[in-house]
Design an enzyme around this catalytic site. Structure first.
Site, short mmCIF file in Angstrom:
data_model
loop_
_atom_site.label_atom_id
_atom_site.label_comp_id
_atom_site.label_asym_id
_atom_site.label_seq_id
_atom_site.Cartn_x
_atom_site.Cartn_y
_atom_site.Cartn_z
CG ASP A 195 82.10 19.96 80.06
OD1 ASP A 195 83.01 20.65 80.71
OD2 ASP A 195 81.69 19.65 79.37
CG HIS A 196 84.49 24.03 86.33
ND1 HIS A 196 83.13 24.06 86.44
CD2 HIS A 196 85.30 24.01 86.96
CE1 HIS A 196 83.20 24.35 87.54
NE2 HIS A 196 84.81 24.60 87.87
NE ARG A 197 81.26 21.83 77.32
CZ ARG A 197 81.24 22.17 77.14
NH1 ARG A 197 80.66 22.56 75.91
NH2 ARG A 197 81.63 20.57 76.42
#
Length: 407
Positions: free
Chosen positions: A379-381
């Protein structure tokens, strides 16, 4: 005095559940602590235990029927009680529920058109119940609440219904192909399958995935495993080593041991690793708690016990809720490489393929090596690419030098 037996909230955020089986029949005496019924939740079967001595006077919900949490499912008589007005009891409960019902604005109702669309056509005239947040989201996205089906208590439309409808609206709806009912069998979705479908759609629609692939040399690990299994009372699998390596890597790179919330990242003190298990009803991910501090033999025992309970539908909520990282291993099926979908709110999942004999270059010479391919979905967040690459390097080092994770 007779009282209603209500559908309990057997796990957090559960809105509906189904009676899988009544263990008693009408007229049977009940002692406090006895199992009255087995309830099918989104992920497991949970026993409904009696809180006091009573008699099962009336069953209101037949096995297999799904009802909202809090709905009456049976009537309990006091010991020796026989003359009970069940209709009056239900009517009284309905009046109390109506008195406590929050006030909800009615959405405008339009005349139904002949052409049917799940999002924009008018419904049958009636009242629409929706949470204030769902109404605001629907208004912002231009959705008609009268065409949405609510999954909240008593059919109320909630936030997730609007978000799911947004995903459906983004894709064109193909015209149905006429088929004969003799061409197929319809298998109703289980609660678990519905939950899996909803969460997968939410994950792919709302979580910005990126993927990193890696190959690990497995000769040292295979040799160590063979040596351990010669004297170990319990055979250790490659997957047990992978669970341990993941947990140790999460402790060494704590910034990866996180889950995502809208307000903050939650960084965990222990490595609780989920292991994907395939069951007849769908995929479930029981949690190996504190895997970083457990011996390989204990991890092996935990995984075997949890997997068995998962396939029997007997996991307790605390055995499948939580965890900060998931492993999905399809190597036993001969799959060489694949990508997995993140299980929110977790920030990553590791897809593990089969260990295969492949040509490798070592010190400028071509040799045959044992190679394991892994794909990390992130998850790039919550995690940036450099951090994910750092964690993968630590994980690779632990698999290729397995004694390091055992010391």
């Amino acid at each position: 005095m007779a009282k209603l037996l209500h559908m309990p909230e057997v796990s957090a955020n559960t809105t509906h559940a189904a009676i899988q089986n009544w263990t008693l029949k009408e007229g049977d005496a009940i002692n406090a602590g006895d199992c009255i019924a087995e309830i099918e939740t989104e992920k497991a079967l949970v026993e409904l235990a009696a809180e006091e001595d009573a008699v099962l006077g009336k069953i209101l919900v037949e096995p297999g029927r799904e009802v909202a949490v809090g709905a009456p499912i049976g009537v309990l008589f006091a010991r020796g009680e026989t003359d009970v007005d069940i209709a009056a009891l239900l009517a009284k409960a309905g009046a109390l529920a109506a008195a406590n019902e929050p006030v909800v604005e009615e959405a405008p109702v339009r005349q139904a058109r002949a052409e049917v669309s799940p999002l924009i056509d008018a419904p049958t005239p009636g009242r629409v119940f929706a949470s204030p947040l769902a109404r605001r989201l629907a208004a912002a996205k231009g959705l008609d609440l009268t065409r949405l089906e609510g999954s909240g208590p008593n059919g109320r439309i909630v936030k997730r219904d609007v978000e799911a409808a947004t995903v459906v609206a983004a894709a064109p709806i193909p015209a149905p192909t006429p088929v004969s009912t003799s061409d197929f069998d319809e298998i109703p979705h289980s609660s678990m399958r519905k939950t899996i479908a909803r969460r997968l759609v939410e994950s792919k629609a709302t979580v910005p995935h990126f993927y990193l692939e890696l190959e690990c040399r497995m000769e040292s690990l295979l040799a160590l495993r063979e040596q351990i299994n010669q004297s170990a009372p319990r055979k250790i699998s490659i997957n047990d080593f992978i669970v341990k390596a993941v947990a140790v890597a999460l402790k060494q790179v704590p910034a990866m041991n996180v889950t995502w919330t809208d307000s903050a990242l939650r960084r965990y003190h222990h490595a609780d690793v989920c292991v994907a298990v395939s069951t007849d009803s769908g995929l479930i991910t029981p949690v190996v708690r504190n895997a970083d501090s457990k011996a390989l033999s204990q991890i092996s025992a935990d995984v075997a016990q949890l997997a068995g309970r998962a396939r029997d539908g007997r996991l307790r909520p605390e055995e499948y809720q939580g965890g900060s990282f998931t492993i999905s291993n399809l190597g036993m099926f001969g799959v060489e490489q694949f990508s997995a979908i993140i299980n929110p709110p977790q920030a990553a999942i590791l897809a593990v393929g089969a260990t295969q004999q492949k040509p490798v270059v070592e010190n400028g010479e071509l040799k045959v090596g044992a190679v394991l391919r892994c794909t990390l979905s992130v998850d790039h967040r919550a995690v940036d690419g450099a951090l994910a690459a750092q964690w993968l390097a630590v994980f690779k080092g632990l698999l290729e030098n397995p004694l390091g994770m055992l010391i």
